[in-house]
Scaffold this motif. Structure first.
Motif, short mmCIF file in Angstrom:
data_model
loop_
_atom_site.label_atom_id
_atom_site.label_comp_id
_atom_site.label_asym_id
_atom_site.label_seq_id
_atom_site.Cartn_x
_atom_site.Cartn_y
_atom_site.Cartn_z
N GLN A 51 0.89 -1.35 -0.28
CA GLN A 51 0.01 -0.57 0.31
C GLN A 51 0.77 1.38 -0.15
OE1 GLN A 51 -3.80 1.51 2.23
NE2 GLN A 51 -2.89 -0.12 3.20
N GLY A 52 0.92 2.19 -0.84
CA GLY A 52 1.77 3.43 -1.26
C GLY A 52 3.58 2.84 -0.85
N GLU A 53 4.14 3.30 -0.47
CA GLU A 53 5.00 2.26 -0.85
C GLU A 53 6.18 1.62 0.65
OE1 GLU A 53 7.37 3.90 -2.63
OE2 GLU A 53 6.10 5.23 -3.30
N GLY A 156 -6.17 1.93 -7.03
CA GLY A 156 -5.03 2.94 -6.54
C GLY A 156 -5.15 3.15 -5.07
N ARG A 158 -4.45 4.40 -1.93
CA ARG A 158 -3.42 4.76 -1.00
C ARG A 158 -3.56 5.26 0.41
NH1 ARG A 158 2.18 5.94 -3.07
NH2 ARG A 158 2.00 7.27 -2.09
N VAL A 161 0.95 5.59 3.14
CA VAL A 161 2.02 6.03 2.58
C VAL A 161 2.87 5.34 2.52
CG1 VAL A 161 0.41 7.38 0.85
CG2 VAL A 161 1.49 7.84 2.88
N ASP A 162 3.20 4.90 3.51
CA ASP A 162 4.91 5.23 4.12
C ASP A 162 4.86 4.51 5.61
OD1 ASP A 162 7.47 4.84 3.59
OD2 ASP A 162 8.16 6.33 2.91
N THR A 250 -0.13 8.51 6.61
CA THR A 250 -1.00 8.83 5.51
C THR A 250 -0.94 10.51 5.57
OG1 THR A 250 -3.57 9.24 5.39
CG2 THR A 250 -2.86 9.36 7.52
N ASP A 251 -1.25 10.63 4.31
CA ASP A 251 -1.77 12.17 4.21
C ASP A 251 -2.81 12.90 4.40
OD1 ASP A 251 1.37 12.18 3.16
OD2 ASP A 251 -0.23 11.79 0.80
#
Ligand code: FE2
Length: 369
Positions: A51-53, A156, A158, A161-162, A250-251
């Motif tokens: 998921q994401g990076e 997609g 996301r 993210v990290d 998360t953003d």
């Protein structure tokens, strides 16, 4: 040796397919590959989620003697490997061993189409290993030959993210030595240290970070001169040191928490009164306070900015692993209220668990036995 970031993490679990179902359906990961006896991974089934990076490998031993099966018998499901991305895994392995790391697995090479991946492993904390990974070519191939990659589903997703950080709990008296090990062997710097005393309990924490800034470990230790609390419970339930929580960045934490909650992820509750004094504590918050209050998102700040965070309830029945979601709005480290907020939120979860508390918060005699 340049540790560039976290390449992936590997969880050893009782049933990789069921764990993957949870992380896929509830937490927004997707299946990106798998390996097993048919790909040369003897005695195990490994599912690669992304998921994401974030890349997460879920591994189950197919026989009782497999290391993953032995890990799960001792610890329950948990993070067994924190893989570190480096330029040259063989050279990094030699350098770390020369500096005092315990060798676990010597370098081996995985080769695919125009791609070469080298891995090697050294001991971390407790039964957690650090896998050094260097890649040439296509990073999507992950471990060529050993893990057959799956075409992305293409939705997609996301939300997350990290990997922001991992928190590792060590037994009382081991914090200073563990910090020294990451400083002297891995070259990490101490970026934050705090002692928290809450409700007669006490814990010490030190945050260590790689020079690249991309690998952050929060090291935690209970103070046994005080009343036993959640870290003592972790050490007992986990049978020793290990990863207590995994923090995913998360953003947009409001959207992510709402989405995960709708899919059934349970988050630790936050009393409504927490928000009454929030702006006085952290300054103006650039987010709708009502939404934060509805979802239970915590807000803190460091010298550089704010951070928003929330913790899930334990994802494992032994209460030895939970997730944190964190959105950074300028903050690069942790607020002074971060660990206290975590501690208090987890205490509320334990208290709300009612009779489960006798299991989760043992008496000091039980802990010392
Ligand atoms: Fe955390």
């Amino acid at each position: 040796m340049d540790i560039q970031g976290i390449d992936h993490i590997e969880l050893f679990v009782g049933d990789a397919r069921q764990a993957a179902f949870y992380f896929d359906r509830a937490v927004g990961f997707e299946l990106r590959g798998q390996g097993g006896p048919e790909t040369g991974l003897a005695g195990q089934r490994s599912l690669l989620l992304g998921q994401g990076e974030i890349r997460m490998l879920l591994t189950t031993g197919l026989t009782g003697g497999h290391p993953a099966a032995r890990y799960v018998r001792r610890h329950g499901d948990g993070v067994a490997v924190i893989a570190l991305a480096v330029d040259d895994a063989a050279a990094a392995y030699a350098e770390l061993v020369r500096r005092g790391a315990a060798p676990v697995t010597p370098p081996s090479t995985f080769t695919g189409a125009d791609t070469e991946v080298v891995t090697a492993e050294v001991a971390g904390v407790g039964d957690v290993r650090h896998r050094l990974v260097s890649r040439r070519g296509d990073p999507a191939q992950f471990l060529p030959g050993a893990v057959a990659v799956t075409p992305p589903r293409g939705d997609g997703g996301r939300l997350l993210v990290d990997i922001d950080h991992l928190a590792i709990c060590v037994p009382p008296g081991r914090l200073a030595g563990t910090v020294g090990h990451y400083r002297d062997v891995f070259g990490f710097a101490e970026v934050f240290a705090e002692r928290v005393e809450v409700a007669g309990q006490a814990m010490n924490s030190t945050v260590v970070r790689s020079p690249s800034g991309r690998v952050t470990l929060v090291l935690l230790e209970p103070d046994r001169s005080h009343r036993p609390g959640q870290l003592d419970a972790f050490l007992q339930q986990h049978a020793g040191a290990g990863v207590q929580h995994l923090a995913l960045r998360t953003d947009d934490i409001v959207t992510a928490v709402a989405a995960l909650a709708a899919r059934g992820v349970r988050f630790a509750g936050t009393p409504a009164s927490y928000y009454d004094a929030l702006q006085a504590r952290v300054g103006p918050v650039d987010a709708p306070l009502e939404r934060l209050r509805d979802l239970g998102v915590l807000v803190d700040r460091d010298h550089a900015g704010q951070l928003l965070q929330i913790f899930t309830e334990s994802v494992h029945v032994r209460r030895t692993l939970f997730l944190e979601l964190i959105e950074r709005r300028g903050a690069r480290s942790f607020g002074s209220g971060n660990i206290r907020a975590l501690y208090e939120a987890k205490e509320r979860e334990l208290a709300a668990a009612g009779e489960g508390r006798t299991v989760a918060a043992p008496t000091s005699q039980e802990v010392r036995a």
